[in-house]
Write a protein that holds these residues in place. Structure first.
Motif, PDB file in Angstrom:
ATOM      1  N   MET A   1       0.837  -1.185   0.000  1.00  0.00           N
ATOM      2  CA  MET A   1       0.000   0.000   0.000  1.00  0.00           C
ATOM      3  C   MET A   1       0.877   1.243   0.000  1.00  0.00           C
ATOM      4  N   LYS A   2       0.405   2.248  -0.676  1.00  0.00           N
ATOM      5  CA  LYS A   2       1.088   3.542  -0.702  1.00  0.00           C
ATOM      6  C   LYS A   2       0.201   4.560  -0.006  1.00  0.00           C
ATOM      7  N   ARG A   3       0.834   5.538   0.580  1.00  0.00           N
ATOM      8  CA  ARG A   3       0.103   6.565   1.304  1.00  0.00           C
ATOM      9  C   ARG A   3       0.010   7.829   0.453  1.00  0.00           C
ATOM     10  N   TYR A   4      -1.189   8.421   0.403  1.00  0.00           N
ATOM     11  CA  TYR A   4      -1.439   9.618  -0.389  1.00  0.00           C
ATOM     12  C   TYR A   4      -2.180  10.654   0.447  1.00  0.00           C
ATOM     13  N   LEU A   5      -1.853  11.909   0.222  1.00  0.00           N
ATOM     14  CA  LEU A   5      -2.610  13.015   0.774  1.00  0.00           C
ATOM     15  C   LEU A   5      -3.439  13.581  -0.371  1.00  0.00           C
ATOM     16  N   VAL A   6      -4.739  13.608  -0.186  1.00  0.00           N
ATOM     17  CA  VAL A   6      -5.670  14.113  -1.188  1.00  0.00           C
ATOM     18  C   VAL A   6      -6.129  15.487  -0.710  1.00  0.00           C
ATOM     19  N   LEU A   7      -5.676  16.532  -1.398  1.00  0.00           N
ATOM     20  CA  LEU A   7      -6.003  17.911  -1.028  1.00  0.00           C
ATOM     21  C   LEU A   7      -7.196  18.383  -1.843  1.00  0.00           C
ATOM     22  N   ILE A   8      -8.169  18.964  -1.182  1.00  0.00           N
ATOM     23  CA  ILE A   8      -9.402  19.392  -1.829  1.00  0.00           C
ATOM     24  C   ILE A   8      -9.443  20.915  -1.872  1.00  0.00           C
ATOM     25  N   ALA A   9      -9.507  21.468  -3.070  1.00  0.00           N
ATOM     26  CA  ALA A   9      -9.602  22.927  -3.239  1.00  0.00           C
ATOM     27  C   ALA A   9     -10.951  23.254  -3.866  1.00  0.00           C
ATOM     28  N   TYR A  10     -11.501  24.361  -3.445  1.00  0.00           N
ATOM     29  CA  TYR A  10     -12.790  24.782  -3.980  1.00  0.00           C
ATOM     30  C   TYR A  10     -12.915  26.292  -3.872  1.00  0.00           C
ATOM     31  N   GLU A  11     -13.906  26.830  -4.540  1.00  0.00           N
ATOM     32  CA  GLU A  11     -14.175  28.264  -4.489  1.00  0.00           C
ATOM     33  C   GLU A  11     -14.809  28.598  -3.144  1.00  0.00           C
ATOM     34  N   PRO A  12     -14.299  29.577  -2.432  1.00  0.00           N
ATOM     35  CA  PRO A  12     -14.926  29.959  -1.166  1.00  0.00           C
ATOM     36  C   PRO A  12     -16.398  30.312  -1.375  1.00  0.00           C
ATOM     37  N   GLY A  13     -17.230  29.886  -0.461  1.00  0.00           N
ATOM     38  CA  GLY A  13     -18.649  30.180  -0.527  1.00  0.00           C
ATOM     39  C   GLY A  13     -19.480  29.172  -1.294  1.00  0.00           C
ATOM     40  N   ASP A  14     -18.833  28.182  -1.941  1.00  0.00           N
ATOM     41  CA  ASP A  14     -19.589  27.189  -2.715  1.00  0.00           C
ATOM     42  C   ASP A  14     -20.618  26.462  -1.851  1.00  0.00           C
ATOM     43  N   TRP A  15     -20.206  25.993  -0.683  1.00  0.00           N
ATOM     44  CA  TRP A  15     -21.112  25.242   0.185  1.00  0.00           C
ATOM     45  C   TRP A  15     -22.249  26.132   0.671  1.00  0.00           C
ATOM     46  N   GLU A  16     -21.904  27.329   1.101  1.00  0.00           N
ATOM     47  CA  GLU A  16     -22.907  28.245   1.632  1.00  0.00           C
ATOM     48  C   GLU A  16     -23.937  28.622   0.561  1.00  0.00           C
TER      49      GLU A  16
ATOM     50  N   ALA B   1      -8.321  31.979  -6.540  1.00  0.00           N
ATOM     51  CA  ALA B   1      -9.658  32.111  -5.979  1.00  0.00           C
ATOM     52  C   ALA B   1     -10.006  30.870  -5.171  1.00  0.00           C
ATOM     53  N   GLU B   2      -9.394  29.731  -5.534  1.00  0.00           N
ATOM     54  CA  GLU B   2      -9.662  28.497  -4.809  1.00  0.00           C
ATOM     55  C   GLU B   2      -8.841  28.461  -3.534  1.00  0.00           C
ATOM     56  N   MET B   3      -9.354  27.734  -2.552  1.00  0.00           N
ATOM     57  CA  MET B   3      -8.600  27.539  -1.321  1.00  0.00           C
ATOM     58  C   MET B   3      -8.653  26.071  -0.946  1.00  0.00           C
ATOM     59  N   ILE B   4      -7.620  25.613  -0.245  1.00  0.00           N
ATOM     60  CA  ILE B   4      -7.631  24.252   0.267  1.00  0.00           C
ATOM     61  C   ILE B   4      -8.644  24.228   1.404  1.00  0.00           C
ATOM     62  N   GLY B   5      -9.651  23.399   1.261  1.00  0.00           N
ATOM     63  CA  GLY B   5     -10.721  23.378   2.237  1.00  0.00           C
ATOM     64  C   GLY B   5     -10.805  22.095   3.021  1.00  0.00           C
ATOM     65  N   GLY B   6      -9.989  21.109   2.651  1.00  0.00           N
ATOM     66  CA  GLY B   6     -10.018  19.849   3.363  1.00  0.00           C
ATOM     67  C   GLY B   6      -9.006  18.892   2.792  1.00  0.00           C
ATOM     68  N   TYR B   7      -8.887  17.744   3.438  1.00  0.00           N
ATOM     69  CA  TYR B   7      -7.918  16.752   2.990  1.00  0.00           C
ATOM     70  C   TYR B   7      -8.336  15.363   3.447  1.00  0.00           C
ATOM     71  N   TYR B   8      -7.790  14.381   2.792  1.00  0.00           N
ATOM     72  CA  TYR B   8      -7.847  12.990   3.230  1.00  0.00           C
ATOM     73  C   TYR B   8      -6.435  12.451   3.203  1.00  0.00           C
ATOM     74  N   ASP B   9      -6.075  11.712   4.213  1.00  0.00           N
ATOM     75  CA  ASP B   9      -4.815  10.979   4.286  1.00  0.00           C
ATOM     76  C   ASP B   9      -5.214   9.515   4.164  1.00  0.00           C
ATOM     77  N   VAL B  10      -4.831   8.877   3.056  1.00  0.00           N
ATOM     78  CA  VAL B  10      -5.307   7.523   2.765  1.00  0.00           C
ATOM     79  C   VAL B  10      -4.153   6.610   2.368  1.00  0.00           C
ATOM     80  N   GLU B  11      -4.393   5.313   2.482  1.00  0.00           N
ATOM     81  CA  GLU B  11      -3.498   4.302   1.925  1.00  0.00           C
ATOM     82  C   GLU B  11      -4.277   3.548   0.862  1.00  0.00           C
ATOM     83  N   LEU B  12      -3.691   3.450  -0.327  1.00  0.00           N
ATOM     84  CA  LEU B  12      -4.295   2.732  -1.437  1.00  0.00           C
ATOM     85  C   LEU B  12      -3.198   1.979  -2.172  1.00  0.00           C
TER      86      LEU B  12
END
Length: 118
Positions: A1-16, A72-83
């Motif tokens: 298994m390899k370890r990966y960091l999955v960084l999630i970027a999105y436009e601020p305010g999208d969820w709201e 305009a995008e910002m890192i809003g979350g992440y996952y640390d996974v092994e796949l």
């Protein structure tokens, strides 16, 4: 298994700004990601991050408040996974909501690389 960091970027305010149907798309995408990773590897951690306006940046012994990325995008979350491999990581990332920009980074085990820190 390899370890990966999955960084999630999105436009601020999208969820709201999202209505109930669009929010369900976000929820379903994250659930599909979780299910895929759980089936093929494991989730080590993951979290949503506070807004970029709460960021503190440290450079060359200087500490400043606020975001400094010219995007305009910002890192809003992440996952640390092994796949098993990058192909699995890409497949998992494609399950996340389509409005996200997702960056996948391999995690380097510094102990194994002989570059122990500290």
């Amino acid at each position: 298994m390899k370890r990966y960091l999955v960084l999630i970027a999105y436009e601020p305010g999208d969820w709201e700004a999202a209505g109930p149907e669009e929010r369900q798309i976000y929820i379903d995408g994250h659930q599909a990601f979780h299910d895929f990773v759980d089936e093929h590897g494991r989730r080590i951690s993951g979290a949503a991050l506070a807004g970029a306006d709460t960021a503190t940046t440290v450079r060359q012994s200087a500490v400043t408040d606020g975001p400094f990325a010219e995007t305009a995008e910002m890192i809003g979350g992440y996952y640390d996974v092994e796949l098993p491999d990058l192909d699995h990581a890409i497949t998992a990332a494609r399950l996340l909501p389509p409005s996200y920009a997702v960056e996948i980074r391999s995690v380097i085990d510094l102990d194994a690389a002989g570059e122990r820190v500290g």
